[in-house]
Write a protein that holds these residues in place. Structure first.
Motif, short mmCIF file in Angstrom:
data_model
loop_
_atom_site.label_atom_id
_atom_site.label_comp_id
_atom_site.label_asym_id
_atom_site.label_seq_id
_atom_site.Cartn_x
_atom_site.Cartn_y
_atom_site.Cartn_z
N PHE A 279 47.09 18.45 -59.45
CA PHE A 279 47.03 16.99 -59.45
C PHE A 279 48.43 16.40 -59.45
O PHE A 279 48.90 15.87 -58.46
N ALA A 280 49.13 16.52 -60.56
CA ALA A 280 50.51 16.04 -60.65
C ALA A 280 51.47 17.19 -60.36
O ALA A 280 51.11 18.37 -60.44
N GLY A 281 52.71 16.86 -60.02
CA GLY A 281 53.71 17.86 -59.74
C GLY A 281 54.14 18.62 -60.98
O GLY A 281 54.02 18.13 -62.11
N GLN A 282 54.68 19.81 -60.77
CA GLN A 282 55.07 20.66 -61.89
C GLN A 282 56.14 20.00 -62.75
O GLN A 282 56.08 20.06 -63.98
N ARG A 283 57.11 19.34 -62.14
CA ARG A 283 58.17 18.70 -62.92
C ARG A 283 57.62 17.56 -63.77
O ARG A 283 58.05 17.39 -64.92
N GLY B 46 47.75 13.51 -51.54
CA GLY B 46 47.11 12.58 -52.46
C GLY B 46 46.61 11.34 -51.76
O GLY B 46 46.35 11.34 -50.55
N ALA B 47 46.46 10.26 -52.50
CA ALA B 47 45.96 9.00 -51.96
C ALA B 47 47.05 8.31 -51.12
O ALA B 47 48.24 8.52 -51.33
N ARG B 48 46.62 7.50 -50.18
CA ARG B 48 47.56 6.80 -49.29
C ARG B 48 48.04 5.51 -49.93
O ARG B 48 47.27 4.55 -50.07
N MET B 49 49.31 5.48 -50.31
CA MET B 49 49.83 4.37 -51.10
C MET B 49 49.76 3.05 -50.34
O MET B 49 49.68 1.98 -50.95
N GLN B 50 49.78 3.09 -49.01
CA GLN B 50 49.77 1.85 -48.23
C GLN B 50 48.44 1.11 -48.34
O GLN B 50 48.34 -0.04 -47.92
N GLU B 51 47.42 1.78 -48.90
CA GLU B 51 46.13 1.13 -49.05
C GLU B 51 45.77 0.86 -50.51
O GLU B 51 44.67 0.42 -50.82
N GLY B 52 46.72 1.17 -51.42
CA GLY B 52 46.57 0.80 -52.83
C GLY B 52 45.27 1.24 -53.45
O GLY B 52 44.81 2.37 -53.28
N ILE B 53 44.63 0.32 -54.17
CA ILE B 53 43.39 0.61 -54.90
C ILE B 53 42.27 1.02 -53.95
O ILE B 53 41.36 1.77 -54.33
N LEU B 54 42.33 0.57 -52.71
CA LEU B 54 41.28 0.91 -51.75
C LEU B 54 41.28 2.42 -51.46
O LEU B 54 40.23 2.99 -51.19
N SER B 55 42.46 3.04 -51.50
CA SER B 55 42.51 4.48 -51.29
C SER B 55 41.91 5.22 -52.49
O SER B 55 41.22 6.23 -52.32
N LEU B 56 42.14 4.72 -53.71
CA LEU B 56 41.58 5.35 -54.89
C LEU B 56 40.06 5.22 -54.94
O LEU B 56 39.37 6.07 -55.53
N ASP C 172 47.44 24.69 -48.23
CA ASP C 172 48.69 24.20 -48.80
C ASP C 172 49.14 22.91 -48.11
O ASP C 172 49.25 22.88 -46.89
N PRO C 173 49.44 21.85 -48.89
CA PRO C 173 49.18 21.68 -50.31
C PRO C 173 47.92 20.87 -50.51
O PRO C 173 47.54 20.08 -49.65
N THR C 174 47.25 21.03 -51.64
CA THR C 174 46.13 20.17 -52.02
C THR C 174 46.47 19.56 -53.36
O THR C 174 46.46 20.25 -54.38
N THR C 175 46.80 18.27 -53.36
CA THR C 175 47.31 17.64 -54.56
C THR C 175 46.75 16.22 -54.73
O THR C 175 46.06 15.70 -53.85
N GLY C 176 47.08 15.61 -55.86
CA GLY C 176 46.78 14.20 -56.10
C GLY C 176 45.29 13.89 -56.17
O GLY C 176 44.47 14.69 -56.64
N GLY C 177 44.94 12.73 -55.66
CA GLY C 177 43.57 12.24 -55.74
C GLY C 177 42.56 13.09 -55.02
O GLY C 177 41.37 13.07 -55.37
N VAL C 178 42.99 13.83 -54.01
CA VAL C 178 42.07 14.74 -53.31
C VAL C 178 41.65 15.86 -54.25
O VAL C 178 40.48 16.23 -54.34
N THR C 179 42.62 16.43 -54.99
CA THR C 179 42.31 17.46 -55.98
C THR C 179 41.41 16.89 -57.07
O THR C 179 40.52 17.60 -57.57
N ALA C 180 41.64 15.65 -57.44
CA ALA C 180 40.88 15.03 -58.53
C ALA C 180 39.50 14.58 -58.10
O ALA C 180 38.74 14.05 -58.92
N SER C 181 39.14 14.80 -56.84
CA SER C 181 37.80 14.41 -56.40
C SER C 181 37.15 15.56 -55.63
O SER C 181 36.83 16.59 -56.22
N TYR C 182 36.99 15.41 -54.32
CA TYR C 182 36.13 16.34 -53.59
C TYR C 182 36.71 17.74 -53.42
O TYR C 182 35.97 18.68 -53.15
N ALA C 183 38.01 17.93 -53.62
CA ALA C 183 38.59 19.26 -53.44
C ALA C 183 38.14 20.26 -54.50
O ALA C 183 38.10 21.46 -54.25
#
Length: 282
Positions: A226-230, A163-173, A199-210
Motif C-alpha cells: 500500500f504505502a512505500g517502504q520509506r 495507486g489512485a489517479r491524483m488528477q481525479e481526486g476523491i473521484l478516483s478513491l 510489478d508494481p501493485t501499490t496504493g489504492g489498487v492494493t487496498a481494493s480489488y488487488a
C-alpha cells in the motif's frame, strides 16, 4: 555561435538509423545490456538474472489468452471532471499517454479462453500514466466483472499500478468501493475471481480489488504494497526486513498464494481455472 556549432550545422550529417536488431535494453535488475529482440522473445524477462520487466496490455493478453480473443469496448466516462492542472493540463497528459498506447486508458478487458477454459481477463497497463486508477479504470473493471457475470465465466485481473489517479481526486478513491462491490457480486454468483499481481501493485489498487481475489498469483520480484517502504519505516520507526513488500516475502507470510514465473503463468492459470470453474452437471 562557436566553431563547433558552425561546423556541425554546415556538414551534411546523415540521421542515425536504428532497427530492432540494433536496439539494446538495460536490465533494471542486473544492469546488463540485452538485445531488445532477445528480451521481448523471452517475454520481457531478463535471460541473465530472470528480472521480470513490465508488459503492456496487448502483450499481456497475448501471453495469457488463446488466439481469437475479443477486446471489450471501453466504457465512456467524463474526462477531467475537476479541470485539474499541475505543470500540464490533465487532458494534455491523457493525450500524451494515448499517443503511446493502443487503448484509451490503463485498464483493458478481453473475453477469450485460457487453454480452452473460458475467462474474462482485465489487464492494467503501468505504461499508461503508471496504471493509475481513475474513473475510466474503475468503470472498465466493473464492466469486465459485469460481463463475467453475464457469460458465467471466471474473472481474472492482472494488476500493475502506482495507486489512485491524483488528477481525479476523491473521484478516483470512489473506484475502490465500487470495484470491491463487484468482487462480492462475483463471489455471490459462485464465479472465481483470480488476481495476478505484477510489478508494481501499490496504493489504492492494493487496498481494493488487488487483494480480494479467491487466488492470488504474483510474478517473481513484484513490488506489492500500500504505502512505500520509506513511509512505513518513518511511521513505525523500525527497520523493515530485506525484501519487504516483494512477492516472495508476501508468499512466505501468507499474503500471496503462489509466485509463478512468467513463462509458466498461462499453464498455471489454466490449472487454477480447471479447479475453480463450475462444471455443468450431465
Amino acid at each position: 555561435m562557436n566553431w563547433f556549432t558552425r561546423v556541425r550545422n554546415s556538414l551534411p550529417f546523415i540521421p542515425k538509423r536504428t532497427t530492432d536488431d540494433t536496439l539494446w535494453i538495460k536490465c533494471p535488475g542486473c544492469t546488463e545490456m540485452i538485445f531488445a529482440r532477445e528480451y521481448h522473445e523471452n517475454l520481457d524477462v531478463c535471460p541473465r538474472c530472470e528480472h521480470h520487466g513490465r508488459m503492456g496490455a496487448d502483450a499481456r493478453l497475448d501471453l495469457l489468452l488463446d488466439g481469437g480473443y475479443r477486446i471489450l469496448p471501453a466504457p465512456q466516462v467524463r474526462e477531467d471532471p475537476l479541470k485539474f492542472r499541475d505543470t500540464k493540463r490533465y487532458t494534455e497528459r491523457l493525450k500524451q499517454a494515448r499517443a503511446k498506447s493502443t487503448h484509451s486508458d490503463a485498464f483493458t478487458v478481453a473475453d477469450g479462453t485460457v487453454e480452452d477454459f473460458r475467462a474474462v481477463i482485465g489487464v492494467q497497463d503501468f505504461g499508461f500514466m503508471g496504471g493509475s486508477m481513475g474513473m475510466a479504470v474503475g468503470s472498465a473493471f466493473v464492466a469486465g466483472a459485469e460481463h463475467a457475470l453475464n457469460v458465467r465465466a471466471p474473472y481474472v485481473v492482472v494488476t500493475a499500478a502506482g495507486g489512485a489517479r491524483m488528477q481525479e481526486g476523491i473521484l478516483s478513491l470512489m473506484q475502490m468501493p465500487k470495484a470491491t462491490v463487484m468482487t462480492r457480486r462475483l463471489k455471490a454468483a459462485g464465479l472465481p475471481y483470480i488476481v495476478i499481481l505484477a510489478d508494481p501493485t501499490t496504493g489504492g489498487v492494493t487496498a481494493s480489488y488487488a487483494m480480494l481475489g479467491d487466488i492470488h498469483i504474483a510474478e517473481p520480484g513484484a513490488l506489492i504494497g500500500f504505502a512505500g517502504q520509506r513511509v512505513i519505516q518513518d511511521t513505525i520507526r523500525e527497520q523493515l526486513p530485506e525484501g519487504f513488500q516483494r512477492a516472495e516475502y508476501l508468499h512466505k507470510h501468507g499474503m500471496v498464494d503462489m509466485v509463478v514465473h512468467r513463462s509458466e503463468l498461462k499453464a498455471t492459470l489454466a490449472t487454477v481455472l480447471d479447479y475453480l470453474t463450475p462444471r455443468a452437471v450431465a
